[in-house]
Each structure stands twice: as structure tokens, then as C-alpha cells.
Write a protein that holds these residues in place. Sequence first.
Motif, PDB file in Angstrom:
ATOM      1  N   UNK A 120       0.828  -1.203   0.000  1.00  0.00           N
ATOM      2  CA  UNK A 120       0.000   0.000   0.000  1.00  0.00           C
ATOM      3  C   UNK A 120       0.869   1.263   0.000  1.00  0.00           C
ATOM      4  N   UNK A 121       1.936   1.274   0.825  1.00  0.00           N
ATOM      5  CA  UNK A 121       2.846   2.426   0.853  1.00  0.00           C
ATOM      6  C   UNK A 121       3.533   2.606  -0.505  1.00  0.00           C
ATOM      7  N   UNK A 145       1.041   4.024  -2.974  1.00  0.00           N
ATOM      8  CA  UNK A 145       0.812   5.453  -2.742  1.00  0.00           C
ATOM      9  C   UNK A 145       1.976   6.302  -3.244  1.00  0.00           C
ATOM     10  N   UNK A 146       3.186   5.840  -3.010  1.00  0.00           N
ATOM     11  CA  UNK A 146       4.367   6.573  -3.475  1.00  0.00           C
ATOM     12  C   UNK A 146       4.394   6.639  -4.998  1.00  0.00           C
ATOM     13  N   UNK A 147       4.072   5.541  -5.643  1.00  0.00           N
ATOM     14  CA  UNK A 147       4.049   5.516  -7.104  1.00  0.00           C
ATOM     15  C   UNK A 147       2.987   6.475  -7.640  1.00  0.00           C
ATOM     16  N   UNK A 148       1.819   6.493  -7.013  1.00  0.00           N
ATOM     17  CA  UNK A 148       0.748   7.403  -7.463  1.00  0.00           C
ATOM     18  C   UNK A 148       1.175   8.859  -7.283  1.00  0.00           C
TER      19      UNK A 148
END
Length: 120
Positions: free
Chosen positions: A4-5, A8-11
Motif C-alpha cells: 500500500x505504501x 501510494x508513493x508511485x501514485x
Amino acid sequence: MKFLKFFLIVIILFTLSSVNAEENDKRNKITKNLRCLICQGQSVYDSDSEFANSLKIVVDKKLQEGLSEDQIYEYFKSKYGEWILYDPGLNKNTYILWLLPILIFLIGGAIIYKSFIVKK
């Protein structure tokens, strides 16, 4: 949780890069429509002169201030005149620029029509 982290970082990275890409596209579009006053026949985008580089910096600052494309063109027109734009608007000073190609086309078409079609 790690996935999930990572997701989120990729997004966030893709969002930031797309914002930068849009800003670069807008900057390139504006600088391609500005004439370099030092280099004849080149846009600010194409030129590497000090004047063009300073205008690129000014465009970046104006974009960061939140000015729209039209506001940036107005700024440069007020500072350097209408001649700085490659695509000037239609006004009393540019009527001949916009209407001359149409007149030439119409006169040429009339000559061709009269010489080839009317003779038959």
C-alpha cells in the motif's frame, strides 16, 4: 501494508511528474509563440541567446505566479510590443497581415477562373 505504501508513493510520483509535464508543455507552447528579438526568425523556444534564456526564466516565473497564457502574452506585449508574438491578434495594425492572403487567394482564383473557364 508495504504494498500500500509503495502504491501510494508511485501514485504521488506519477501525479507530480504529470503536473511538471503539463507545466513544461505550457511553457514550451508560450515560448514557441514568442519571437526572439536578437535572433531573426527564431522563437524564444529555439534560441539559445541570453535574451531568449531570460525570457524563458520570466515565463517560468509568470507561470509560477499563476498567470494564464493570455496574461503572459499581454505582459510581453506591454513590455516589447505586438511584434514579440508570432501569432498576433486581429486588430487595426494587423488587418493587412490577416487579410492579404485571402485577397491574394481570391484574386488568383478569379484570374484562373477567367483565363481557363470563361474562355471555353
